[in-house]
Design a protein around this motif. Structure first.
Motif, mmCIF file in Angstrom:
data_model
loop_
_atom_site.group_PDB
_atom_site.id
_atom_site.type_symbol
_atom_site.label_atom_id
_atom_site.label_comp_id
_atom_site.label_asym_id
_atom_site.label_seq_id
_atom_site.Cartn_x
_atom_site.Cartn_y
_atom_site.Cartn_z
ATOM 1 N N ILE A 118 98.363 82.410 69.522
ATOM 2 C CA ILE A 118 97.284 82.841 68.743
ATOM 3 C C ILE A 118 95.977 82.536 69.541
ATOM 4 N N CYS A 119 96.024 81.814 70.708
ATOM 5 C CA CYS A 119 94.914 81.372 71.164
ATOM 6 C C CYS A 119 94.451 82.143 72.355
ATOM 7 N N ASP A 120 93.118 82.214 72.768
ATOM 8 C CA ASP A 120 92.550 82.885 73.714
ATOM 9 C C ASP A 120 93.221 82.742 75.459
ATOM 10 N N GLU A 121 93.075 83.344 75.948
ATOM 11 C CA GLU A 121 93.433 83.134 77.566
ATOM 12 C C GLU A 121 92.279 82.017 78.009
ATOM 13 N N GLY A 122 92.633 81.060 78.857
ATOM 14 C CA GLY A 122 91.686 80.130 79.443
ATOM 15 C C GLY A 122 92.141 78.772 79.250
ATOM 16 N N LYS A 123 91.271 77.902 79.536
ATOM 17 C CA LYS A 123 91.548 76.407 79.403
ATOM 18 C C LYS A 123 91.596 75.984 77.934
ATOM 19 N N HIS A 124 92.169 74.974 77.337
ATOM 20 C CA HIS A 124 92.038 74.531 76.215
ATOM 21 C C HIS A 124 92.364 73.091 76.426
ATOM 22 N N THR A 125 91.977 72.194 75.499
ATOM 23 C CA THR A 125 92.001 70.830 75.453
ATOM 24 C C THR A 125 92.856 70.323 74.375
ATOM 25 N N ILE A 126 93.819 69.535 74.427
ATOM 26 C CA ILE A 126 94.558 69.125 73.600
ATOM 27 C C ILE A 126 94.403 67.482 73.426
ATOM 28 N N LYS A 127 94.386 67.135 72.237
ATOM 29 C CA LYS A 127 94.368 65.548 71.964
ATOM 30 C C LYS A 127 95.080 65.127 70.773
ATOM 31 N N ALA A 128 95.308 63.883 70.726
ATOM 32 C CA ALA A 128 95.987 63.342 69.472
ATOM 33 C C ALA A 128 95.093 62.172 68.980
ATOM 34 N N VAL A 129 95.272 61.937 67.781
ATOM 35 C CA VAL A 129 94.653 60.962 67.092
ATOM 36 C C VAL A 129 95.388 60.154 66.187
ATOM 37 N N ALA A 130 95.550 58.904 66.484
ATOM 38 C CA ALA A 130 96.483 58.000 65.637
ATOM 39 C C ALA A 130 95.729 57.135 64.594
ATOM 40 N N TYR A 131 96.429 57.059 63.577
ATOM 41 C CA TYR A 131 95.776 55.954 62.355
ATOM 42 C C TYR A 131 96.627 55.098 62.213
ATOM 43 N N ASP A 132 96.084 53.834 61.765
ATOM 44 C CA ASP A 132 96.934 52.741 61.329
ATOM 45 C C ASP A 132 96.610 52.660 59.778
ATOM 46 N N TYR A 133 97.341 51.605 59.072
ATOM 47 C CA TYR A 133 97.305 51.544 57.646
ATOM 48 C C TYR A 133 96.100 51.012 57.069
ATOM 49 N N ALA A 134 95.179 50.581 58.020
ATOM 50 C CA ALA A 134 93.866 50.072 57.630
ATOM 51 C C ALA A 134 92.696 50.923 57.794
ATOM 52 N N GLY A 135 93.152 52.043 58.109
ATOM 53 C CA GLY A 135 92.290 53.399 58.299
ATOM 54 C C GLY A 135 91.654 53.296 59.775
ATOM 55 N N ASN A 136 92.014 52.445 60.686
ATOM 56 C CA ASN A 136 91.472 52.475 61.957
ATOM 57 C C ASN A 136 91.924 53.655 62.653
ATOM 58 N N ASN A 137 91.252 54.171 63.641
ATOM 59 C CA ASN A 137 91.798 55.529 64.443
ATOM 60 C C ASN A 137 91.458 55.318 65.948
ATOM 61 N N ILE A 138 91.964 55.968 66.642
ATOM 62 C CA ILE A 138 91.846 55.954 68.196
ATOM 63 C C ILE A 138 92.197 57.644 68.688
ATOM 64 N N GLN A 139 91.350 58.164 69.543
ATOM 65 C CA GLN A 139 91.755 59.228 69.960
ATOM 66 C C GLN A 139 92.018 59.347 71.258
ATOM 67 N N SER A 140 93.305 59.971 71.715
ATOM 68 C CA SER A 140 93.825 60.136 73.173
ATOM 69 C C SER A 140 92.669 60.786 74.107
ATOM 70 N N GLU A 141 92.981 60.574 75.288
ATOM 71 C CA GLU A 141 92.133 61.108 76.262
ATOM 72 C C GLU A 141 92.801 62.809 76.312
ATOM 73 N N GLY A 142 91.870 63.706 76.378
ATOM 74 C CA GLY A 142 92.149 64.997 75.979
ATOM 75 C C GLY A 142 93.027 65.596 77.656
ATOM 76 N N ILE A 143 94.011 66.235 77.051
ATOM 77 C CA ILE A 143 94.690 67.073 78.160
ATOM 78 C C ILE A 143 94.399 68.430 78.215
ATOM 79 N N ILE A 144 94.264 68.913 79.515
ATOM 80 C CA ILE A 144 93.716 70.641 79.518
ATOM 81 C C ILE A 144 95.237 71.264 79.891
ATOM 82 N N ILE A 145 95.362 72.441 79.116
ATOM 83 C CA ILE A 145 96.421 73.543 79.403
ATOM 84 C C ILE A 145 95.590 75.041 79.435
ATOM 85 N N ILE A 146 96.051 75.461 80.345
ATOM 86 C CA ILE A 146 95.621 76.988 80.557
ATOM 87 C C ILE A 146 96.659 78.061 80.078
ATOM 88 N N LYS A 147 96.088 78.955 79.349
ATOM 89 C CA LYS A 147 96.803 80.225 78.834
ATOM 90 C C LYS A 147 96.551 81.169 79.817
#
Length: 108
Positions: free
Chosen positions: A57-86
């Protein structure tokens, strides 16, 4: 890997760790949360995750995928973005010689 060409889906996998435990990992494409993307864990300190992201369902072109991890204290961190191309653009091809409807002279 960066700049991976995709079609209708892409498998996203990775790892996360925390000294107390990972509660969940969320997957985002172009800063939008993906449907059913929340992967819950039972407080494991080191986890691996896999998610099949529907990219039909996404458009053609570049898209950035990232992940966010959460711990039980509510802290979170985001991964570096990975570029995919449709890319659904078909290549262009043409026969330039002989011209259409050309006669061939067969010699014996």
């Amino acid at each position: 890997s960066q700049g991976t060409y995709i079609e209708n889906s892409v498998n996203i996998s990775g790892t996360a760790s925390d000294n107390v435990g990972i509660s969940k990992v969320e997957i985002y494409m172009d800063n939008e949360e993906q449907p059913e993307n929340i992967i819950n864990f039972q407080g494991q300190t080191q986890v691996s995750y896999n998610y099949d992201c529907n990219t039909s369902i996404c458009d053609e072109g570049k898209h950035t995928i990232k992940a966010v991890a959460y711990d039980y204290a509510g802290n979170n961190i985001q991964s570096e973005g990975i570029i995919i191309i449709k890319d659904k653009t078909l290549p262009i091809i043409a026969i330039t010689n002989p011209v259409s409807s050309a006669y061939c002279n067969r010699q014996q």
